[in-house]
Scaffold this motif. Structure first.
Motif, mmCIF file in Angstrom:
data_model
loop_
_atom_site.group_PDB
_atom_site.id
_atom_site.type_symbol
_atom_site.label_atom_id
_atom_site.label_comp_id
_atom_site.label_asym_id
_atom_site.label_seq_id
_atom_site.Cartn_x
_atom_site.Cartn_y
_atom_site.Cartn_z
ATOM 1 N N THR A 147 36.178 40.279 46.189
ATOM 2 C CA THR A 147 37.476 39.649 46.494
ATOM 3 C C THR A 147 37.322 38.687 47.672
ATOM 4 O O THR A 147 37.940 37.644 47.697
ATOM 5 N N ASP B 31 37.245 37.854 39.108
ATOM 6 C CA ASP B 31 36.824 38.369 37.804
ATOM 7 C C ASP B 31 35.846 39.522 37.966
ATOM 8 O O ASP B 31 36.023 40.588 37.372
ATOM 9 N N LYS C 58 37.444 42.530 39.564
ATOM 10 C CA LYS C 58 38.248 43.271 38.595
ATOM 11 C C LYS C 58 37.358 44.101 37.676
ATOM 12 O O LYS C 58 37.670 45.239 37.358
ATOM 13 N N TYR D 234 43.994 40.038 45.132
ATOM 14 C CA TYR D 234 44.933 39.174 44.416
ATOM 15 C C TYR D 234 45.829 38.411 45.382
ATOM 16 O O TYR D 234 46.166 37.253 45.160
ATOM 17 N N ALA E 74 43.993 35.585 46.834
ATOM 18 C CA ALA E 74 43.836 34.517 45.850
ATOM 19 C C ALA E 74 45.163 33.817 45.560
ATOM 20 O O ALA E 74 45.211 32.857 44.798
ATOM 21 N N GLY E 75 46.224 34.322 46.178
ATOM 22 C CA GLY E 75 47.533 33.705 45.981
ATOM 23 C C GLY E 75 48.184 34.082 44.663
ATOM 24 O O GLY E 75 49.135 33.447 44.231
ATOM 25 N N ASN E 76 47.639 35.112 44.029
ATOM 26 C CA ASN E 76 48.182 35.547 42.741
ATOM 27 C C ASN E 76 49.174 36.688 42.966
ATOM 28 O O ASN E 76 48.873 37.859 42.783
ATOM 29 N N GLY F 272 51.864 37.473 41.356
ATOM 30 C CA GLY F 272 52.311 38.176 40.151
ATOM 31 C C GLY F 272 51.401 39.343 39.828
ATOM 32 O O GLY F 272 51.852 40.470 39.604
ATOM 33 N N GLU F 273 50.096 39.045 39.819
ATOM 34 C CA GLU F 273 49.124 40.091 39.511
ATOM 35 C C GLU F 273 49.159 41.174 40.586
ATOM 36 O O GLU F 273 49.047 42.360 40.297
#
Length: 576
Positions: A150, A156, A159, A180, A183-185, A187-188
DNA sequence: GTTGCAAACG
């Protein structure tokens, strides 16, 4: 018990020889049981060892009668826990070369070291060996692997490792969660958060900071209120979120609500006030702060440096040095101090700072180097600035902007333009400061058309030219004799022009002997800065240059009556 | 043992 022995060991300052004989193994194993803060204290109190104690640990290891995998592992772990990542990794490699099989402890510590230093190859090679050493099913190793990927930004692989884990604990979940978020994600991250079988305060803080960084303060607040348990970090995240959005009142409200605060709370508030340009409130809090550490000083010094109060910054730096034995400046402090010196034009400090860095063994990082690029540019030492710039590990907007400005003010317009192109090709978004430098370059080269194009390019980049940008443009147009155009540009400004803008026009009118716009410009300058004599004398010169002697005399009399200095301000070039 | 809140350079 152990703690006691280590303490007396360090305090007695035993010779290396004695240590080798008696305490080696005990020291290594027991150091791991100490809290980092305690070790830190030891290091501070035992000045003779402070710089070399980590090297010393290696020494001890070498002289163990039978250095086994356990001793190596402990040492790697010790170094990794205390921030000596390079050393930890290199010891890990060494132990492998000896054919020793690292334990799960050693592997996870070495991996942690790679994660922290961003050593991609190191971490990946450790990952490749995990099966060979039979440590692939250890939660700690796997969690560290997740964390490592991370931190590399490789979600990927992170995960994949995470999904392969047979056993997961909260830390494993937290690692992927923060991955996450990094990474600015969001939602995830939210999905992971909902899926988590168990959440601790760190999980909550992570998701909290995710929403705070997005600027979604409603959501942040609602999470904050839902939390079963709050830590300092929770409060600090909330406050920092409000500060980032400029909602100072809300931030302050929660700050006041806290009955206990840690240093980060105070620093967050100081930093927030600093960003809003309120150095006074920042200082008030700083003075109220019960136990100031070097980070607090850093925050306050940088506040002054960034709010154009370089003298205050240096004064506080001085206080910091005098304050006591255990508050030492670090690279962050020096970066701000360099910036302050550069604003003041204190050129002599450049070499002083450099010797200070060498003397105290402070590591030169990109922030510091960038500040020095700026400083040396202003000294006229572009070569030195270039050298520093080329030595940067990573060139960011700030670095490019500093170098571009450096070239511009030293008459290397072509270099500045080249750098700008290079920067755009590297997909680094230019900002307001970048364009200041670029416009200055065009100004020095007298390139009106290009200057205009650059000015318009700013708007294409979604940037609003500031008063300073206008001032440079006015200067550029004025030098080219396009006085009316310059005047029109001023008139089109969305905000009120300052004396830099009108002064540039006045100067240009003086060069081109233009009374019409000169009078207008001068009038504004008089209004904005009635006590600066230079403007009166500029207008007097204009009158004189067209033979209007009476008006010229009137201006001079005006000046005398007000007892004004002829020289408007003192620029840094004159202060050397 | 492994995760995390804050702070730096134009």
């Amino acid at each position: 018990m152990l703690l006691h022995r280590v303490k007396s060991f360090l305090n007695n300052q035993l010779t290396i020889k004695q240590a080798k004989q008696i305490h080696a193994q005990i020291l290594i194993t027991s150091l791991n049981h100490l809290q980092p803060s305690l070790v830190h204290q030891f290091l501070l109190s035992t000045t003779n060892y402070s710089a070399s104690v980590f090297v010393y640990v290696r020494e001890i290891l070498y002289h163990l009668q039978k250095p086994d995998a356990f001793s190596w592992g402990c040492t790697v772990r010790f170094l990794s826990r205390h921030g000596q990542f390079e050393e930890a990794f290199s010891l890990y490699v060494e132990m492998q070369k000896l054919g020793l099989y690292p334990s799960t402890h050693a592997v996870s510590s070495a991996l942690r070291a790679c994660a922290r230093t961003g050593s991609k190859t190191g971490g990946i090679s450790i990952h490749a060996q995990v099966h060979r050493y039979g440590v692939c099913n250890c939660v700690f190793v796997q969690t560290t692997l997740v964390d490592f990927y991370t931190k590399l930004g490789d979600m990927d692989t992170a995960k994949r490792v995470f999904n392969e884990m047979l056993e997961k604990n909260v830390v494993s979940w937290n690692s992927i969660l923060s991955g996450y978020l990094k990474a600015g994600n969001l939602g995830e991250a939210q999905r992971v958060f909902d899926e988590m079988p168990k959440k601790d305060v760190i999980s909550w803080n992570a998701i909290l900071s995710g929403y705070a960084k997005m600027g979604n303060m409603d959501k942040t607040l609602s999470f904050f209120q839902q939390m079963p348990e709050k830590s300092f970090a929770s409060w600090n995240t909330l406050i920092s979120g409000y500060m980032e959005r400029g909602e100072i009142e809300s931030a302050r409200r929660f700050f006041d609500m806290m009955h206990r605060r840690n240093n980060i709370t105070w620093i967050t508030m100081i930093g927030g006030y600093s960003k809003c340009g309120d150095a006074e409130s920042a200082r008030e809090l700083f003075d109220e702060m019960p136990e100031k550490d070097h980070l607090a000083f850093n925050a306050m010094i940088s506040c002054y440096a960034q709010n154009s109060e370089p003298k205050e910054a240096l004064k506080l730096f001085d206080d910091m040095l005098k304050s006591g034995v255990n508050i030492q400046p670090d690279g962050v402090t020096l970066a701000s101090v360099i910036s302050a010196c550069s604003q003041l034009g204190e050129l002599r400090f450049g070499s002083w700072i450099e010797s200070y860095i060498n003397k105290h063994g402070i590591q030169m990082d990109d922030h510091m180097a960038t500040a020095l690029v700026d400083l040396h540019s202003k000294c006229g030492n572009v070569d030195k600035a270039y050298k520093l710039f080329n030595g940067l590990r990573k060139r960011d907007v700030v670095a490019y902007s500093a170098m571009i400005a450096g070239c511009a003010i030293n008459g290397k317009a072509i270099d500045a333009i080249k750098l700008f192109q290079e920067m755009v090709e590297a997909q680094i978004q230019p900002n307001l400061a970048t364009f200041s430098g670029l416009l200055t370059a065009y100004n020095h080269a007298g390139l009106v058309e290009e200057g205009y194009r650059c000015f318009n390019l700013m708007k294409d980049n979604g940037l609003v030219p500031s008063t300073d940008h206008h001032a440079i443009m006015v200067d550029l147009l004025g030098r080219a004799g396009k006085l009316e155009e310059a005047y029109k540009l001023i008139k089109s400004m969305p905000v009120k022009p300052h004396t830099g803008v009108w002064g540039a026009l006045l100067q240009a009118c003086s060069v081109h002997k233009n009374v019409e716009f000169g009078e207008i410009a001068a009038k504004h300058c008089f209004e904005l800065e009635p006590s600066t004599g230079g403007y009166y004398s500029l207008l007097a010169n204009i009158y004189a240059s067209v033979g209007r002697w009476q008006d010229a005399r009137r201006m001079r009399r005006n000046m005398d009556r007000k007892k004004l200095d002829k020289i408007p301000g003192c620029s840094w070039t004159e202060s050397t």
